[in-house]
Scaffold this motif. Sequence first.
Motif, PDB file in Angstrom:
ATOM      1  N   ALA A   1       0.738  -1.188  -0.017  1.00 18.48           N
ATOM      2  CA  ALA A   1       0.022   0.145   0.086  1.00 18.48           C
ATOM      3  C   ALA A   1       0.807   1.337  -0.041  1.00 18.48           C
ATOM      4  CB  ALA A   1      -0.901   0.314   1.181  1.00 18.48           C
ATOM      5  N   GLY A   2       0.615   2.093  -0.942  1.00  9.74           N
ATOM      6  CA  GLY A   2       1.183   3.429  -0.947  1.00  9.74           C
ATOM      7  C   GLY A   2       2.762   3.452  -1.822  1.00  9.74           C
ATOM      8  N   HIS A   3       2.948   2.039  -2.312  1.00 17.03           N
ATOM      9  CA  HIS A   3       4.370   1.893  -2.969  1.00 17.03           C
ATOM     10  C   HIS A   3       4.182   1.397  -4.258  1.00 17.03           C
ATOM     11  CE1 HIS A   3       5.729   2.807   1.078  1.00 17.03           C
ATOM     12  NE2 HIS A   3       5.533   1.423   1.421  1.00 17.03           N
ATOM     13  N   ASP A   4       5.192   1.186  -5.086  1.00 23.01           N
ATOM     14  CA  ASP A   4       5.108   0.607  -6.492  1.00 23.01           C
ATOM     15  C   ASP A   4       4.482  -0.576  -6.721  1.00 23.01           C
ATOM     16  OD1 ASP A   4       6.109   3.197  -7.277  1.00 23.01           O
ATOM     17  OD2 ASP A   4       8.119   2.557  -7.203  1.00 23.01           O
ATOM     18  N   GLU A   5       4.706  -1.750  -5.720  1.00 26.70           N
ATOM     19  CA  GLU A   5       3.827  -2.943  -5.956  1.00 26.70           C
ATOM     20  C   GLU A   5       2.388  -2.878  -6.008  1.00 26.70           C
ATOM     21  OE1 GLU A   5       7.818  -2.879  -3.800  1.00 26.70           O
ATOM     22  OE2 GLU A   5       5.803  -1.800  -3.672  1.00 26.70           O
ATOM     23  N   PRO A   6       1.978  -3.666  -6.604  1.00 32.13           N
ATOM     24  CA  PRO A   6       0.345  -3.966  -6.831  1.00 32.13           C
ATOM     25  C   PRO A   6      -0.067  -3.918  -5.205  1.00 32.13           C
ATOM     26  CG  PRO A   6       1.166  -5.427  -8.309  1.00 32.13           C
ATOM     27  CD  PRO A   6       2.356  -4.967  -7.581  1.00 32.13           C
ATOM     28  N   THR A   7      -1.144  -3.035  -4.662  1.00 34.16           N
ATOM     29  CA  THR A   7      -1.809  -3.366  -3.456  1.00 34.16           C
ATOM     30  C   THR A   7      -2.796  -4.041  -3.849  1.00 34.16           C
ATOM     31  OG1 THR A   7      -1.037  -0.861  -3.220  1.00 34.16           O
ATOM     32  CG2 THR A   7      -2.898  -1.750  -1.828  1.00 34.16           C
TER      33      THR A   7
ATOM     34  N   ASP B   1      -8.199 -16.113  -9.954  1.00 33.35           N
ATOM     35  CA  ASP B   1      -7.641 -15.471 -11.117  1.00 33.35           C
ATOM     36  C   ASP B   1      -8.811 -15.022 -12.353  1.00 33.35           C
ATOM     37  OD1 ASP B   1      -5.245 -16.079 -10.059  1.00 33.35           O
ATOM     38  OD2 ASP B   1      -5.236 -18.082 -11.142  1.00 33.35           O
ATOM     39  N   ALA B   2      -9.952 -15.896 -12.116  1.00 35.21           N
ATOM     40  CA  ALA B   2     -10.815 -15.335 -13.297  1.00 35.21           C
ATOM     41  C   ALA B   2     -11.401 -13.841 -12.927  1.00 35.21           C
ATOM     42  CB  ALA B   2     -12.141 -16.196 -13.305  1.00 35.21           C
ATOM     43  N   ASP B   3     -11.553 -13.400 -11.787  1.00 35.54           N
ATOM     44  CA  ASP B   3     -11.931 -12.162 -11.301  1.00 35.54           C
ATOM     45  C   ASP B   3     -10.996 -11.078 -11.534  1.00 35.54           C
ATOM     46  OD1 ASP B   3     -14.270 -13.506 -10.316  1.00 35.54           O
ATOM     47  OD2 ASP B   3     -13.629 -13.669  -8.311  1.00 35.54           O
ATOM     48  N   ALA B   4     -11.273 -10.021 -11.685  1.00 34.67           N
ATOM     49  CA  ALA B   4     -10.284  -8.792 -12.249  1.00 34.67           C
ATOM     50  C   ALA B   4     -10.638  -7.403 -11.350  1.00 34.67           C
ATOM     51  CB  ALA B   4     -10.584  -8.312 -13.585  1.00 34.67           C
ATOM     52  N   VAL B   5      -9.566  -6.892 -11.064  1.00 32.57           N
ATOM     53  CA  VAL B   5      -9.558  -5.579 -10.474  1.00 32.57           C
ATOM     54  C   VAL B   5      -8.768  -4.675 -11.159  1.00 32.57           C
ATOM     55  CG1 VAL B   5      -7.497  -6.170  -8.968  1.00 32.57           C
ATOM     56  CG2 VAL B   5      -9.119  -4.248  -8.350  1.00 32.57           C
ATOM     57  N   ALA B   6      -9.353  -3.448 -11.393  1.00 37.89           N
ATOM     58  CA  ALA B   6      -8.318  -2.325 -12.068  1.00 37.89           C
ATOM     59  C   ALA B   6      -8.430  -1.120 -11.030  1.00 37.89           C
ATOM     60  CB  ALA B   6      -9.065  -1.955 -13.272  1.00 37.89           C
ATOM     61  N   VAL B   7      -7.228  -0.516 -10.759  1.00 39.85           N
ATOM     62  CA  VAL B   7      -6.949   0.492  -9.816  1.00 39.85           C
ATOM     63  C   VAL B   7      -7.147   1.792 -10.868  1.00 39.85           C
ATOM     64  CG1 VAL B   7      -5.203   1.728  -8.504  1.00 39.85           C
ATOM     65  CG2 VAL B   7      -5.581  -0.974  -8.309  1.00 39.85           C
ATOM     66  N   GLU B   8      -7.779   2.616 -10.299  1.00 38.46           N
ATOM     67  CA  GLU B   8      -8.215   4.061 -10.907  1.00 38.46           C
ATOM     68  C   GLU B   8      -6.811   4.772 -10.898  1.00 38.46           C
ATOM     69  OE1 GLU B   8     -10.070   8.273  -9.821  1.00 38.46           O
ATOM     70  OE2 GLU B   8     -11.033   6.321  -9.181  1.00 38.46           O
ATOM     71  N   SER B   9      -6.216   5.204 -11.941  1.00 40.09           N
ATOM     72  CA  SER B   9      -5.120   5.723 -12.319  1.00 40.09           C
ATOM     73  C   SER B   9      -4.916   6.853 -11.396  1.00 40.09           C
ATOM     74  CB  SER B   9      -4.799   6.106 -13.650  1.00 40.09           C
ATOM     75  OG  SER B   9      -3.704   6.846 -13.971  1.00 40.09           O
ATOM     76  N   GLY B  10      -3.741   6.912 -10.588  1.00 42.33           N
ATOM     77  CA  GLY B  10      -3.659   8.289  -9.813  1.00 42.33           C
ATOM     78  C   GLY B  10      -4.257   8.369  -8.641  1.00 42.33           C
ATOM     79  N   SER B  11      -5.022   7.331  -8.403  1.00 41.96           N
ATOM     80  CA  SER B  11      -5.888   7.443  -7.123  1.00 41.96           C
ATOM     81  C   SER B  11      -5.298   7.102  -5.634  1.00 41.96           C
ATOM     82  CB  SER B  11      -7.170   6.385  -7.398  1.00 41.96           C
ATOM     83  OG  SER B  11      -6.866   4.976  -7.186  1.00 41.96           O
ATOM     84  N   GLU B  12      -4.265   6.005  -5.841  1.00 42.40           N
ATOM     85  CA  GLU B  12      -3.459   5.617  -4.716  1.00 42.40           C
ATOM     86  C   GLU B  12      -2.634   6.735  -4.054  1.00 42.40           C
ATOM     87  OE1 GLU B  12      -1.253   2.151  -4.820  1.00 42.40           O
ATOM     88  OE2 GLU B  12      -1.511   1.883  -2.566  1.00 42.40           O
ATOM     89  N   VAL B  13      -2.752   7.020  -2.866  1.00 39.50           N
ATOM     90  CA  VAL B  13      -1.780   8.068  -2.253  1.00 39.50           C
ATOM     91  C   VAL B  13      -0.420   7.349  -1.866  1.00 39.50           C
ATOM     92  CG1 VAL B  13      -1.459   9.623  -0.141  1.00 39.50           C
ATOM     93  CG2 VAL B  13      -3.580   9.420  -1.395  1.00 39.50           C
ATOM     94  N   ALA B  14       0.642   7.777  -2.275  1.00 40.04           N
ATOM     95  CA  ALA B  14       1.883   7.134  -2.009  1.00 40.04           C
ATOM     96  C   ALA B  14       2.452   7.707  -0.495  1.00 40.04           C
ATOM     97  CB  ALA B  14       2.964   8.085  -3.096  1.00 40.04           C
ATOM     98  N   LEU B  15       3.156   6.510   0.033  1.00 45.44           N
ATOM     99  CA  LEU B  15       3.608   6.794   1.418  1.00 45.44           C
ATOM    100  C   LEU B  15       4.875   6.598   1.477  1.00 45.44           C
ATOM    101  CD1 LEU B  15       1.044   4.266   3.050  1.00 45.44           C
ATOM    102  CD2 LEU B  15       0.666   6.854   2.881  1.00 45.44           C
ATOM    103  N   ASP B  16       5.394   7.188   2.574  1.00 45.16           N
ATOM    104  CA  ASP B  16       7.051   7.315   2.625  1.00 45.16           C
ATOM    105  C   ASP B  16       7.523   6.045   3.726  1.00 45.16           C
ATOM    106  OD1 ASP B  16       7.493   9.552   1.165  1.00 45.16           O
ATOM    107  OD2 ASP B  16       7.131  11.026   2.892  1.00 45.16           O
ATOM    108  N   SER B  17       6.468   5.675   4.370  1.00 43.66           N
ATOM    109  CA  SER B  17       6.479   4.399   5.147  1.00 43.66           C
ATOM    110  C   SER B  17       5.365   3.294   5.005  1.00 43.66           C
ATOM    111  CB  SER B  17       6.545   4.734   6.766  1.00 43.66           C
ATOM    112  OG  SER B  17       5.500   5.508   7.034  1.00 43.66           O
ATOM    113  N   HIS B  18       5.457   2.363   5.990  1.00 42.29           N
ATOM    114  CA  HIS B  18       4.375   1.212   5.675  1.00 42.29           C
ATOM    115  C   HIS B  18       3.094   1.887   6.145  1.00 42.29           C
ATOM    116  CE1 HIS B  18       7.193  -1.775   4.659  1.00 42.29           C
ATOM    117  NE2 HIS B  18       7.800  -1.599   5.861  1.00 42.29           N
TER     118      HIS B  18
END
Length: 453
Positions: A335-341, A347-364
Motif C-alpha cells: 500500500a502506497g508503494h510501487d507494488e500492486p496493492t 484468477d478469473a476475477d479482475a480488479v483495475a486500480v483507478e489511475s492516480g488514485s492511490e496516495v503514495a506513502l513514505d513508510s508502511h
Amino acid sequence: MSVRSVALAAVLIAAAATGPGLAAAEQQATVSEDSLPLHADEQQVVTGETTLEPGTEMTVRILSENSSNPFLYQRQVIVQPNGTFVAQFDLSRPPANISYELSAHVDGDTLFERTETIAPCDGNCTDTVPEIETPESTDDGENVVEVSQGDTAEIPVSMTDGGTKTLSIGSEAANYRINATVSDDDDDGEVLVLFDTAVAGTDGATLSVADDGDSLTVTESEPDLSSTLAAAAYSYRVFDGQSTDGRPTVGTIVIEANGTTSEQFEVEESADFGLEEPVVKGRQGETARIHIVLATADAATISIGNPEINYEINATVRDGNGDDRVALLFDTMAAGHDEPTLETAADADAVAVESGSEVALDSHLDAGTYDLSLYRGDEVADGRPDTVGTLLITDGDTTSTDASSDGVDSVTGETPAAQQSQAGDFGVGVGALAVGGVLAIVGVGIGLRSVMD
C-alpha cells in the motif's frame, strides 16, 4: 457556542442484540438536545447517554442527506462508566443549512437515527469537549488478545496490587458474557486466564487458569449457545475486588474465523449487493481479504481510505467466474508503494486500480481504521455509496522505511502528500466522498480529552 451539558432527550430508540446466545437484549441510546444544533465549524461535539455497558465501543455517524454535497463523518467512542458518550467532529467543510442524518451503531445495530441541519456559524461556534474517562490498558500494554475460533485465548490479569479481581468477558451488546473472580494464590503478580472458545456456551469449562497455584470462580454463567462462539471482537474488563463496580482495565479479545484460503473461507450467503462483512480485519505486513457481493451488478467500485487520513486507493472489480462475488486482496506492505496493492483471490476475477488514485506513502501503512465505500458500477457515483464498511489494520512487526528518496510520489508521479498521519480522523469532506466514504465499527481514537464522570 456555549459549553454543552449532558442533559438528555427523552427519545430512545431500541435495537435488538444479534448473534448466538442471550435473548434479544434492549440497547438504547439518547442524544443530548443541548449538543444540537451542530454548526459549520471545526470543533463540534455530540454527547448522549446509552444503556450499553461501560467500555462498550459504539460508532456515532454523520451522513449527508444531499447527494450534491456528499459527506460522511464518524467516530468510534467508548461508553463511559456513567453511561455517557462523547463524539467530536470537524464540520468546517460541509456547507451550512445542509441536512444530515445523525446516528449511532453497535455490532451492526442502529441505536438511534435522526435528521438534523448544519447551522451557520456567525461567530465563535467552537464547542467545549467534555472531559472523558480514558479506559486503562493492561499493565504490560498488551490489551488485545487474538485467537482463532475453537482455540484457547490467554488473558493476562495483572495482580501486582494483590487481592482479588473480577474478569468480565463480553457484554449484552455482543450477546455473550461471562464473569469470574480470579485470585493470585501463588503471589507471582499475575493470573493467566484461559478462555476456551470451543466450549463457550456449553457445559464445558470455558474459563480456567494456566497456573495451578492460582484460582478462578465463575460468578455469572455464560448463556447457552447453539453454535460456536461467533468470530468477532469481544471486550473484556478487569475490576478490582469481587464486583463490576469502579473503573475497569479494558481489553479486547479478537476471535478470528478459521480458514485463510479461498477454499476454506466461509462467508454468509447474501443476494444483496455490498460487502460481506462490515468490518474487515488485517495486520500490518499481511494481506487483508475484502469480500464483495456483486449480485446483479456487472461491476463494483471500491474506495479504501480517504484523503484526510492521508491514504486512499480506488478500484473497480468484476466477477469472472460467475459466482457473483469477488474476494479482493489488500496488501498492506505494498500500500502506497510501487507494488500492486490490490489483487483478486480468484484468477478469473479482475480488479483495475483507478489511475492516480492511490496516495503514495513514505513508510508502511499505519495501523488504524480505514474507510470502505462501495459503489454499484464502474465508477464512483455522485452521492452516497451503496455500502460502507471498515478496514481495521492492527499493529504488526513492520518497520518504517523510506519509499521514495527523490521527492516524487512513487504511485502517482506527483509531489507526495504530507507525512501519513495515524488513521484516527474519519471525517470526509464534500470532495472526499466523491472518491470514497467510511463506516468505522470497531475502534480508533476520537480526539477527545481527559476524564468524564
